[in-house]
Scaffold this active site. Structure first.
Site, PDB file in Angstrom:
ATOM      1  N   CYS A 321      -4.555   9.140   7.410  1.00 40.08           N
ATOM      2  CA  CYS A 321      -5.487   8.086   7.802  1.00 40.08           C
ATOM      3  C   CYS A 321      -5.755   7.204   6.600  1.00 40.08           C
ATOM      4  O   CYS A 321      -5.779   7.690   5.473  1.00 40.08           O
ATOM      5  CB  CYS A 321      -6.820   8.679   8.246  1.00 40.08           C
ATOM      6  SG  CYS A 321      -6.785   9.344   9.890  1.00 40.08           S
ATOM      7  N   THR A 324     -10.217   0.908   4.672  1.00 45.98           N
ATOM      8  CA  THR A 324     -11.105   0.196   3.758  1.00 45.98           C
ATOM      9  C   THR A 324     -12.384  -0.054   4.542  1.00 45.98           C
ATOM     10  O   THR A 324     -12.328  -0.577   5.661  1.00 45.98           O
ATOM     11  CB  THR A 324     -10.498  -1.164   3.340  1.00 45.98           C
ATOM     12  OG1 THR A 324      -9.184  -0.936   2.842  1.00 45.98           O
ATOM     13  CG2 THR A 324     -11.328  -1.826   2.272  1.00 45.98           C
ATOM     14  N   GLN A 329     -13.352  -5.254   3.203  1.00 45.98           N
ATOM     15  CA  GLN A 329     -12.083  -5.693   3.782  1.00 45.98           C
ATOM     16  C   GLN A 329     -11.764  -7.135   3.395  1.00 45.98           C
ATOM     17  O   GLN A 329     -12.645  -7.895   3.015  1.00 45.98           O
ATOM     18  CB  GLN A 329     -12.123  -5.530   5.307  1.00 45.98           C
ATOM     19  CG  GLN A 329     -12.066  -4.054   5.700  1.00 45.98           C
ATOM     20  CD  GLN A 329     -12.186  -3.827   7.191  1.00 45.98           C
ATOM     21  OE1 GLN A 329     -12.352  -4.756   7.958  1.00 45.98           O
ATOM     22  NE2 GLN A 329     -12.124  -2.566   7.607  1.00 45.98           N
ATOM     23  N   GLY A 332      -8.291  -7.350  -0.712  1.00 48.69           N
ATOM     24  CA  GLY A 332      -7.160  -6.761  -1.429  1.00 48.69           C
ATOM     25  C   GLY A 332      -7.284  -5.263  -1.661  1.00 48.69           C
ATOM     26  O   GLY A 332      -6.381  -4.649  -2.228  1.00 48.69           O
ATOM     27  N   GLY A 334      -7.306  -2.865   0.587  1.00 43.53           N
ATOM     28  CA  GLY A 334      -6.388  -2.132   1.458  1.00 43.53           C
ATOM     29  C   GLY A 334      -5.021  -1.984   0.797  1.00 43.53           C
ATOM     30  O   GLY A 334      -4.419  -0.909   0.799  1.00 43.53           O
ATOM     31  N   LYS A 335      -4.564  -3.077   0.212  1.00 44.19           N
ATOM     32  CA  LYS A 335      -3.271  -3.049  -0.462  1.00 44.19           C
ATOM     33  C   LYS A 335      -3.309  -2.141  -1.690  1.00 44.19           C
ATOM     34  O   LYS A 335      -2.322  -1.487  -2.034  1.00 44.19           O
ATOM     35  CB  LYS A 335      -2.874  -4.464  -0.856  1.00 44.19           C
ATOM     36  CG  LYS A 335      -1.479  -4.792  -0.427  1.00 44.19           C
ATOM     37  CD  LYS A 335      -1.197  -6.251  -0.488  1.00 44.19           C
ATOM     38  CE  LYS A 335      -1.204  -6.844   0.902  1.00 44.19           C
ATOM     39  NZ  LYS A 335      -1.189  -8.280   0.908  1.00 44.19           N
ATOM     40  N   GLU A 355       1.635   7.826   8.467  1.00 46.44           N
ATOM     41  CA  GLU A 355       1.724   8.447   9.781  1.00 46.44           C
ATOM     42  C   GLU A 355       1.520   7.409  10.874  1.00 46.44           C
ATOM     43  O   GLU A 355       0.732   6.487  10.727  1.00 46.44           O
ATOM     44  CB  GLU A 355       0.631   9.527   9.869  1.00 46.44           C
ATOM     45  CG  GLU A 355       0.751  10.405  11.064  1.00 46.44           C
ATOM     46  CD  GLU A 355      -0.449  11.343  11.172  1.00 46.44           C
ATOM     47  OE1 GLU A 355      -0.734  12.046  10.189  1.00 46.44           O
ATOM     48  OE2 GLU A 355      -1.072  11.340  12.229  1.00 46.44           O
ATOM     49  N   SER A 359      -3.095   1.596  12.896  1.00 38.75           N
ATOM     50  CA  SER A 359      -4.001   0.696  13.612  1.00 38.75           C
ATOM     51  C   SER A 359      -3.462  -0.720  13.481  1.00 38.75           C
ATOM     52  O   SER A 359      -2.558  -0.986  12.689  1.00 38.75           O
ATOM     53  CB  SER A 359      -5.395   0.775  12.996  1.00 38.75           C
ATOM     54  OG  SER A 359      -5.370   0.243  11.687  1.00 38.75           O
TER      55      SER A 359
END
Ligand code: ZN
Length: 466
Positions: A321, A324, A329, A332, A334-335, A355, A359
């Site tokens: 899973c 952020t 959000q 940057g 998340g990256k 996996e 989303s």
């Protein structure tokens, strides 16, 4: 206003056009729930083909009741007996085909949009209906989360075995209709108030409150501001309960063992579930490691996001899973989480992949990360000896980045870079693509610096126990 002669009864499963929140036209929606607020009917609706985070309570004023469509009968026909809420689907699980839907009935597998949002929760090879925004579903779903009774932290494998994730068991006292509806109105986490997107199995007594208060360090939840203040005086944590394995500037990563810090891991899963909808819930956090990214200031290390990872993945997953938190959000982070996950894979000398399903937002982040990472390599390449142009193989790219070969190929295809020319495959980059890439990379000011990672992969298979 129910069931009068002039108006058909509006029940769960009905569909009708609803005026979008911003007044931007009508959109077909399904009724998922109903409640009475001061004598006025409120309906919980899901907009068809829209992400569930847009689901909301609306009044009849926003509903075009003249166009009401009653639920079709076949949707109510149970597919299997013994329907259990939240049952996990796994290849080895005897319950893999059991799916749950509103009122304990089973949903049709295809062709009926009515239950499309519910179907997103289901995983399984026979589940032909998938979230159009997600990547194809895998046959298994290795998600560390927990069941509905938080405190009841029991071993769940029916056969008593301790194999990783063979268990899909859950405490099944909720109808699926409940899990389709957001149950927490607001959370307070540190200095942020955040409106959740999806259902999460917080204790029921908390879900009637207007705000659930969460300690930003240990992630324990309490029912009032007072309780939180009392808790904070006792809570000694100022960072996640694990090893700080990375620090650069004010960004740190902590590694938390889901077995050793179960309470934290479970609280993290509960919190994450508020913003992740595509994973199924179950208890066992033992087989997972959690990598929590924090921003540090004088008050402590504040959680920004995290990803979980199986200690041993038979399918080369390097992320289970990933999330952020909403206040962070589009900045940057998340990256940065994704970059970190691949940095760990590089240390392991492996390639990895997240996996599935991802989303909608997760897929966008990964696509963008893969594209930028691969383009960065292609743009900086120089011709090798004896060649007039640079030569690289998919394997090279995969080894350099730890991005799994399949993801490298799909990214190159997605970017439309591969051409067949005079008997060989060539990659052609346009000036425009190079410009776009350079601009995108300029925006990525914060990067993971491998020199700041202090981490040794462990061989979990030799430990016998997680
Ligand atoms: Zn705390």
């Amino acid at each position: 206003m129910k069931g009068t002669d002039s108006q058909p009864e509006i029940v769960e499963g009905c569909r009708l056009p609803v005026l979008l929140r911003n007044g931007d036209g009508w959109h077909m929606a399904e009724i998922l729930g109903k409640k009475d607020l001061k004598g006025k009917n409120l309906y919980y609706i899901h907009y068809e083909d829209f992400n569930k985070r847009l689901d909301e309570w609306v009044t009849e004023e926003r509903m075009d009741i003249a166009k009401l469509v009653q639920p079709s009968k076949e949707a109510k026909t149970p597919k299997k007996e013994g329907v259990k809420s939240g049952t996990e689907s796994r290849p080895s699980s005897p319950e893999r085909e059991v799916v749950s839907t509103p009122n304990g009935s089973a949903a049709p597998t295809t062709g009926n949009k009515k239950f499309s949002s519910s179907s997103r929760k289901r995983k399984g090879a026979d589940d032909s209906e998938i979230d159009p925004l997600a990547t194809p579903t895998s046959s298994r779903n290795n998600t560390p989360t927990l069941g509905l009774q938080q405190q009841n932290n029991v071993a769940l494998n029916e056969d008593g075995s301790k194999k990783p994730r063979q268990t899909g068991s859950m405490v099944a006292h909720h109808d699926d209709i409940v899990t389709r509806m957001k149950n927490v109105e607001m959370i307070e986490l540190g200095k942020y108030r955040i409106r959740p997107w999806y259902f999460s199995p917080y204790p029921q007594e908390l879900t009637s409150l207007s705000i659930v208060y969460i300690c930003e360090f240990c992630l324990k939840y309490v029912k009032s501001k007072k309780c939180l203040e009392r808790h904070i005086q006792k809570c000694l944590l100022r960072y996640p309960p694990g090893n700080e394995i990375y620090r650069k500037g004010n960004i740190s990563f902590f590694e938390i063992d889901g077995r050793k810090n179960k309470a934290y891991a479970q609280n993290l899963c509960l919190l994450a579930k508020l913003f992740l909808d595509h994973k199924t819930l179950y208890y066992d956090t033992d087989p997972f490691l959690f990598y929590v990214m924090c921003e540090q200031d004088c008050k402590g290390y504040h959680i920004v996001g995290y990803f979980s990872k199986e200690k041993e993945s038979t399918e080369d997953y390097n992320v289970a899973c990933i999330l952020t938190l909403p206040p962070f959000q589009k900045k940057g982070f998340g990256k940065l989480l994704i970059e970190f996950s691949y940095e760990l894979s590089k240390c392991e000398g492996k390639t990895g992949s997240p996996e599935k399903p991802l989303s909608d937002l997760g897929l966008l982040s990964y696509r963008s990360y893969w594209s930028q990472t691969i383009l960065e390599i292609l743009i900086t390449m120089t011709p090798s000896e004896g060649n007039d142009r640079p030569v690289i193989t998919i394997n090279d790219i995969s080894e350099m980045t730890s991005i799994k070969k399949e993801d490298v190929i799909s990214t190159l295809q997605h970017l439309n870079l591969i051409n067949y020319y005079k008997g060989q495959y060539i990659i052609t980059l346009s000036h425009e693509q190079i410009d776009t890439q350079n601009k995108a990379m300029e925006k990525r000011k914060v990067r993971i610096d491998p020199k700041c990672l202090h981490w040794q992969p462990k061989d979990w298979s030799k430990r016998g126990k997680w």
